[in-house]
Design a protein around this motif. Structure first.
Motif, PDB file in Angstrom:
ATOM      1  N   ASN A 259       0.756 -16.972 -13.887  1.00  0.00           N
ATOM      2  CA  ASN A 259       0.855 -15.522 -13.776  1.00  0.00           C
ATOM      3  C   ASN A 259       0.023 -14.793 -14.826  1.00  0.00           C
ATOM      4  O   ASN A 259       0.264 -14.936 -16.026  1.00  0.00           O
ATOM      5  CB  ASN A 259       2.343 -15.154 -13.921  1.00  0.00           C
ATOM      6  CG  ASN A 259       2.707 -13.785 -13.413  1.00  0.00           C
ATOM      7  OD1 ASN A 259       3.884 -13.445 -13.371  1.00  0.00           O
ATOM      8  ND2 ASN A 259       1.735 -12.995 -13.038  1.00  0.00           N
ATOM      9  N   ALA A 260      -0.969 -14.050 -14.354  1.00  0.00           N
ATOM     10  CA  ALA A 260      -1.754 -13.221 -15.269  1.00  0.00           C
ATOM     11  C   ALA A 260      -0.889 -12.082 -15.788  1.00  0.00           C
ATOM     12  O   ALA A 260       0.048 -11.652 -15.116  1.00  0.00           O
ATOM     13  CB  ALA A 260      -2.965 -12.654 -14.536  1.00  0.00           C
ATOM     14  N   THR A 261      -1.203 -11.579 -16.953  1.00  0.00           N
ATOM     15  CA  THR A 261      -0.510 -10.401 -17.469  1.00  0.00           C
ATOM     16  C   THR A 261      -0.627  -9.263 -16.458  1.00  0.00           C
ATOM     17  O   THR A 261      -1.629  -9.134 -15.776  1.00  0.00           O
ATOM     18  CB  THR A 261      -1.145  -9.989 -18.814  1.00  0.00           C
ATOM     19  OG1 THR A 261      -0.798 -10.968 -19.773  1.00  0.00           O
ATOM     20  CG2 THR A 261      -0.655  -8.646 -19.280  1.00  0.00           C
ATOM     21  N   GLY A 262       0.402  -8.474 -16.388  1.00  0.00           N
ATOM     22  CA  GLY A 262       0.432  -7.358 -15.442  1.00  0.00           C
ATOM     23  C   GLY A 262       1.887  -6.988 -15.211  1.00  0.00           C
ATOM     24  O   GLY A 262       2.784  -7.548 -15.846  1.00  0.00           O
ATOM     25  N   CYS A 263       2.102  -6.065 -14.278  1.00  0.00           N
ATOM     26  CA  CYS A 263       3.468  -5.608 -14.005  1.00  0.00           C
ATOM     27  C   CYS A 263       4.420  -6.783 -13.789  1.00  0.00           C
ATOM     28  O   CYS A 263       5.481  -6.874 -14.396  1.00  0.00           O
ATOM     29  CB  CYS A 263       3.494  -4.750 -12.750  1.00  0.00           C
ATOM     30  SG  CYS A 263       2.633  -3.191 -12.900  1.00  0.00           S
ATOM     31  N   LEU A 264       4.035  -7.691 -12.903  1.00  0.00           N
ATOM     32  CA  LEU A 264       4.921  -8.794 -12.532  1.00  0.00           C
ATOM     33  C   LEU A 264       5.267  -9.650 -13.743  1.00  0.00           C
ATOM     34  O   LEU A 264       6.426 -10.017 -13.950  1.00  0.00           O
ATOM     35  CB  LEU A 264       4.245  -9.661 -11.461  1.00  0.00           C
ATOM     36  CG  LEU A 264       4.953 -10.969 -11.087  1.00  0.00           C
ATOM     37  CD1 LEU A 264       6.285 -10.685 -10.403  1.00  0.00           C
ATOM     38  CD2 LEU A 264       4.081 -11.830 -10.183  1.00  0.00           C
ATOM     39  N   GLU A 265       4.265  -9.939 -14.526  1.00  0.00           N
ATOM     40  CA  GLU A 265       4.467 -10.850 -15.660  1.00  0.00           C
ATOM     41  C   GLU A 265       5.385 -10.238 -16.714  1.00  0.00           C
ATOM     42  O   GLU A 265       6.313 -10.872 -17.191  1.00  0.00           O
ATOM     43  CB  GLU A 265       3.095 -11.235 -16.231  1.00  0.00           C
ATOM     44  CG  GLU A 265       3.153 -12.246 -17.351  1.00  0.00           C
ATOM     45  CD  GLU A 265       3.343 -11.578 -18.677  1.00  0.00           C
ATOM     46  OE1 GLU A 265       4.118 -12.113 -19.494  1.00  0.00           O
ATOM     47  OE2 GLU A 265       2.746 -10.520 -18.920  1.00  0.00           O
TER      48      GLU A 265
ATOM     49  N   PHE B 164      -4.553 -11.743 -19.194  1.00  0.00           N
ATOM     50  CA  PHE B 164      -5.161 -11.044 -18.065  1.00  0.00           C
ATOM     51  C   PHE B 164      -6.258 -11.877 -17.406  1.00  0.00           C
ATOM     52  O   PHE B 164      -6.410 -11.891 -16.195  1.00  0.00           O
ATOM     53  CB  PHE B 164      -5.804  -9.744 -18.566  1.00  0.00           C
ATOM     54  CG  PHE B 164      -5.060  -8.509 -18.173  1.00  0.00           C
ATOM     55  CD1 PHE B 164      -4.736  -8.262 -16.860  1.00  0.00           C
ATOM     56  CD2 PHE B 164      -4.712  -7.567 -19.139  1.00  0.00           C
ATOM     57  CE1 PHE B 164      -4.069  -7.101 -16.496  1.00  0.00           C
ATOM     58  CE2 PHE B 164      -4.037  -6.410 -18.780  1.00  0.00           C
ATOM     59  CZ  PHE B 164      -3.721  -6.177 -17.470  1.00  0.00           C
ATOM     60  N   GLU B 165      -7.069 -12.535 -18.245  1.00  0.00           N
ATOM     61  CA  GLU B 165      -8.315 -13.089 -17.708  1.00  0.00           C
ATOM     62  C   GLU B 165      -8.235 -14.512 -17.202  1.00  0.00           C
ATOM     63  O   GLU B 165      -9.156 -14.968 -16.531  1.00  0.00           O
ATOM     64  CB  GLU B 165      -9.439 -12.976 -18.748  1.00  0.00           C
ATOM     65  CG  GLU B 165      -9.117 -13.538 -20.123  1.00  0.00           C
ATOM     66  CD  GLU B 165      -8.493 -12.498 -21.048  1.00  0.00           C
ATOM     67  OE1 GLU B 165      -7.433 -11.962 -20.664  1.00  0.00           O
ATOM     68  OE2 GLU B 165      -9.031 -12.243 -22.119  1.00  0.00           O
ATOM     69  N   ASN B 166      -7.161 -15.250 -17.497  1.00  0.00           N
ATOM     70  CA  ASN B 166      -7.315 -16.681 -17.255  1.00  0.00           C
ATOM     71  C   ASN B 166      -6.370 -17.317 -16.241  1.00  0.00           C
ATOM     72  O   ASN B 166      -6.234 -18.531 -16.217  1.00  0.00           O
ATOM     73  CB  ASN B 166      -7.240 -17.439 -18.591  1.00  0.00           C
ATOM     74  CG  ASN B 166      -5.858 -17.357 -19.220  1.00  0.00           C
ATOM     75  OD1 ASN B 166      -5.008 -16.614 -18.742  1.00  0.00           O
ATOM     76  ND2 ASN B 166      -5.637 -18.117 -20.263  1.00  0.00           N
ATOM     77  N   ALA B 167      -5.711 -16.542 -15.413  1.00  0.00           N
ATOM     78  CA  ALA B 167      -4.765 -17.144 -14.460  1.00  0.00           C
ATOM     79  C   ALA B 167      -5.469 -18.169 -13.561  1.00  0.00           C
ATOM     80  O   ALA B 167      -4.975 -19.285 -13.362  1.00  0.00           O
ATOM     81  CB  ALA B 167      -4.098 -16.073 -13.610  1.00  0.00           C
ATOM     82  N   ALA B 168      -6.638 -17.811 -13.042  1.00  0.00           N
ATOM     83  CA  ALA B 168      -7.337 -18.732 -12.139  1.00  0.00           C
ATOM     84  C   ALA B 168      -7.860 -19.945 -12.897  1.00  0.00           C
ATOM     85  O   ALA B 168      -7.861 -21.067 -12.368  1.00  0.00           O
ATOM     86  CB  ALA B 168      -8.479 -18.000 -11.431  1.00  0.00           C
TER      87      ALA B 168
ATOM     88  N   ALA C 138      -1.734 -18.930  -8.225  1.00  0.00           N
ATOM     89  CA  ALA C 138      -2.065 -18.020  -9.324  1.00  0.00           C
ATOM     90  C   ALA C 138      -1.778 -16.614  -8.832  1.00  0.00           C
ATOM     91  O   ALA C 138      -2.055 -16.289  -7.680  1.00  0.00           O
ATOM     92  CB  ALA C 138      -3.529 -18.157  -9.706  1.00  0.00           C
ATOM     93  N   VAL C 139      -1.176 -15.782  -9.683  1.00  0.00           N
ATOM     94  CA  VAL C 139      -0.820 -14.421  -9.285  1.00  0.00           C
ATOM     95  C   VAL C 139      -1.342 -13.433 -10.312  1.00  0.00           C
ATOM     96  O   VAL C 139      -1.171 -13.638 -11.520  1.00  0.00           O
ATOM     97  CB  VAL C 139       0.714 -14.225  -9.211  1.00  0.00           C
ATOM     98  CG1 VAL C 139       1.042 -12.912  -8.525  1.00  0.00           C
ATOM     99  CG2 VAL C 139       1.392 -15.353  -8.496  1.00  0.00           C
ATOM    100  N   GLY C 140      -1.929 -12.365  -9.833  1.00  0.00           N
ATOM    101  CA  GLY C 140      -2.356 -11.303 -10.738  1.00  0.00           C
ATOM    102  C   GLY C 140      -2.330  -9.973 -10.030  1.00  0.00           C
ATOM    103  O   GLY C 140      -2.334  -9.905  -8.797  1.00  0.00           O
ATOM    104  N   GLY C 141      -2.309  -8.911 -10.794  1.00  0.00           N
ATOM    105  CA  GLY C 141      -2.437  -7.579 -10.218  1.00  0.00           C
ATOM    106  C   GLY C 141      -3.906  -7.291  -9.969  1.00  0.00           C
ATOM    107  O   GLY C 141      -4.762  -8.158 -10.162  1.00  0.00           O
TER     108      GLY C 141
ATOM    109  N   GLY D 144      -9.847 -10.762 -14.697  1.00  0.00           N
ATOM    110  CA  GLY D 144      -9.795 -12.188 -14.383  1.00  0.00           C
ATOM    111  C   GLY D 144     -10.824 -12.614 -13.350  1.00  0.00           C
ATOM    112  O   GLY D 144     -10.776 -13.732 -12.826  1.00  0.00           O
ATOM    113  N   PHE D 145     -11.754 -11.724 -13.069  1.00  0.00           N
ATOM    114  CA  PHE D 145     -12.690 -11.921 -11.966  1.00  0.00           C
ATOM    115  C   PHE D 145     -13.577 -13.153 -12.134  1.00  0.00           C
ATOM    116  O   PHE D 145     -13.790 -13.936 -11.193  1.00  0.00           O
ATOM    117  CB  PHE D 145     -13.539 -10.658 -11.832  1.00  0.00           C
ATOM    118  CG  PHE D 145     -14.422 -10.641 -10.634  1.00  0.00           C
ATOM    119  CD1 PHE D 145     -13.881 -10.562  -9.370  1.00  0.00           C
ATOM    120  CD2 PHE D 145     -15.789 -10.722 -10.767  1.00  0.00           C
ATOM    121  CE1 PHE D 145     -14.689 -10.549  -8.253  1.00  0.00           C
ATOM    122  CE2 PHE D 145     -16.609 -10.716  -9.661  1.00  0.00           C
ATOM    123  CZ  PHE D 145     -16.063 -10.630  -8.401  1.00  0.00           C
ATOM    124  N   GLN D 146     -14.070 -13.318 -13.358  1.00  0.00           N
ATOM    125  CA  GLN D 146     -14.992 -14.429 -13.615  1.00  0.00           C
ATOM    126  C   GLN D 146     -14.276 -15.768 -13.466  1.00  0.00           C
ATOM    127  O   GLN D 146     -14.797 -16.701 -12.847  1.00  0.00           O
ATOM    128  CB  GLN D 146     -15.539 -14.229 -15.019  1.00  0.00           C
ATOM    129  CG  GLN D 146     -16.226 -15.392 -15.625  1.00  0.00           C
ATOM    130  CD  GLN D 146     -16.601 -15.068 -17.066  1.00  0.00           C
ATOM    131  OE1 GLN D 146     -16.905 -13.941 -17.403  1.00  0.00           O
ATOM    132  NE2 GLN D 146     -16.567 -16.069 -17.919  1.00  0.00           N
TER     133      GLN D 146
END
Ligand code: SF4
Ligand code: SF4
Lengths: 116, 314
Positions: free
Chosen positions: B49-55, B75-79, B106-109, B117-119
């Motif tokens: 889980n990337a940082t964000g609301c859910l996390e 934020f950047e490394n969930a994937a 993997a989950v992110g906002g 986390g795009f890269q």
């Protein structure tokens, strides 16, 4: 300082046992309370799948539950809302196709239940 | 064919993979997205889980609402971590230390997906790790109070692109995550919305079963920062689909299929109405922006239908 640790000697971060949040009751957030009219329910599970707080308990029932039109609904049937967790968002009441949920102010519900 | 009953039985109660007691806002759509997607996995599932609301709301120390292995990430490394977990799992399996088949999610906002986390996401897709990436898209950095993201739509007012005398809000259209993901030639990409439980479930099932990476972009209206009555989350999700603002479609092995075609496309105003971020668009001097938005939506839709009709592979 000088000796490098290998990966399995690194300190483990925080590890929590699963599903402990059920001990944290979010029902106190409620401003409105959904009042469910079981006699109009068609047990469609729409409210259950939408509820953000998993606050609508269901059970698998062979004998079923009596709902709208006096019909017996079998399979998964919903039960009274779990007010320990329901935050009173009102999604269930907006989406119920059978219009069997009404939102009332929480204090009205509490006062009604506290009559001496 | 799954039914709402089947899904409800998998998501309800303390045995479910996501349980009550989390601190997402009243009326937030994220739990409905996540519980439905998790229910679609017929194998044990590890969540990154990337940082964000859910996390930040699902694991407030010392509590956690997760009932499945879950890891809190930046934020950047969930994937990237999903890729590592998949590699480790394969290595352990090769050595006979695990036997069970699993799924990796993997989950992110949208902030953690379209931007930060795009890269890592692109890299993991390109390396063809077998995992699914779920983006719950509330169209901005909502956990920190409505900053603009690459998913914020044209015309929306945010704290970083506020509408006023010098600006009408965000001047650019959002990125198309689905097509970007499909450009990696991965087997499955789906676009879903929180109100359509069955469509979301089926897409998650396909994603988990895909022979390689899968990406799921799910619209998730934000009651707090779109500022509407929390009871209306599913209604806004529905309107986004009925206006073609957020079409439900999928790209399977490059082939586009539109899952829901509104019989009569509703005007975009129906979706914009009642949301504070679009309030300024209804001023007389800004009406042309709504027309511009409508044109963009219609052009995008025409393009999508053409993609489907020609069967051209993305
Ligand atoms: S949405 Fe309404 S009819 Fe359906 S199960 Fe819930 S309360 Fe019953
Ligand atoms: S009001 Fe909201 S939280 Fe309460 S039961 Fe209905 S959907 Fe769930």
């Amino acid at each position: 300082m000088s000796s490098k640790k290998s990966w399995h000697e690194l300190e483990v971060g925080v590890v929590l046992p699963p599903a402990t949040s059920v001990g944290y009751k979010t029902g106190g957030w409620r401003v409105f309370r959904p009042v469910w009219d079981a006699s109009q329910c068609i047990h469609c599970m729409i409210c259950v799948n939408y509820c953000p707080d998993m606050a609508i308990p269901i059970e698998k029932s062979e004998q079923g539950a009596v709902g709208k039109g006096g019909r017996v609904y079998k399979g998964a049937v919903r039960k009274e809302t779990n007010f320990d967790y329901c935050k009173g968002c009102g999604i269930c009441a907006t989406e119920c196709p059978s219009k069997c949920l009404t939102m009332i102010r929480e204090e009205e519900a509490e006062q009604a239940s506290c009559k001496l | 064919m799954p039914t709402l009953q089947d899904i409800a039985l998998k998501t309800d109660g303390v045995d479910a993979r996501l349980v009550s007691g989390h601190r997402m806002c009243a009326g937030c759509g994220i739990p409905a997205v996540v519980k439905t997607v998790l229910a679609a996995s017929d194998k044990p599932v590890i969540v990154l889980n990337a940082t964000g609301c859910l996390e930040v709301t699902s694991a407030v120390y010392p509590f956690t609402a997760w009932n499945t292995p879950w890891m809190h990430l930046t934020f950047e490394n969930a994937a990237a971590v999903a890729a590592g977990v998949e590699s480790a799992y394969k290595a352990l399996k090769r050595r006979g230390r695990v036997e069970e088949d699993i799924n990796i999610l993997a989950v992110g906002g949208d902030g953690g997906t379209y931007d930060i986390g795009f890269q890592a996401l692109s890299g993991a897709l390109e390396r063809r790790h077998k995992f699914m990436y779920l983006a719950y898209d509330n169209e901005g950095y909502m956990n920190t109070g409505n900053q603009r993201s690459g998913a914020t739509p044209f015309g929306a007012s945010t704290t970083t692109v506020p509408a006023g005398t010098a600006s009408f809000g965000k001047a650019q259209w959002r990125k198309n995550l689905v097509e970007i993901a499909a450009a990696h030639r991965i087997p499955y990409v789906g676009q879903a919305a929180v109100h359509n439980t069955l469509d979301l479930y089926k897409k998650a099932e396909k994603g988990f079963k895909a022979d390689g990476p899968a990406v799921l972009a799910v619209l998730q209206p934000c009651t707090t920062n779109w500022a509407y009555d929390p009871a209306l989350t599913m209604q806004y999700s529905k309107l986004a689909v009925e206006t073609n603002f957020w079409p439900l479609y999928e790209v399977e092995n490059g082939v586009v299929h539109i899952n829901v075609k509104p019989a009569k496309r509703r005007p975009v105003e129906d979706f914009l109405k009642g949301q504070s971020r679009f309030k300024h668009l209804f001023k007389t001097e800004n009406q042309h922006l709504i027309a511009e938005m409508q044109q963009m939506i219609d052009d995008e839709w025409t393009r999508l239908v053409k993609l489907e009709e020609t069967g051209v592979q993305l």
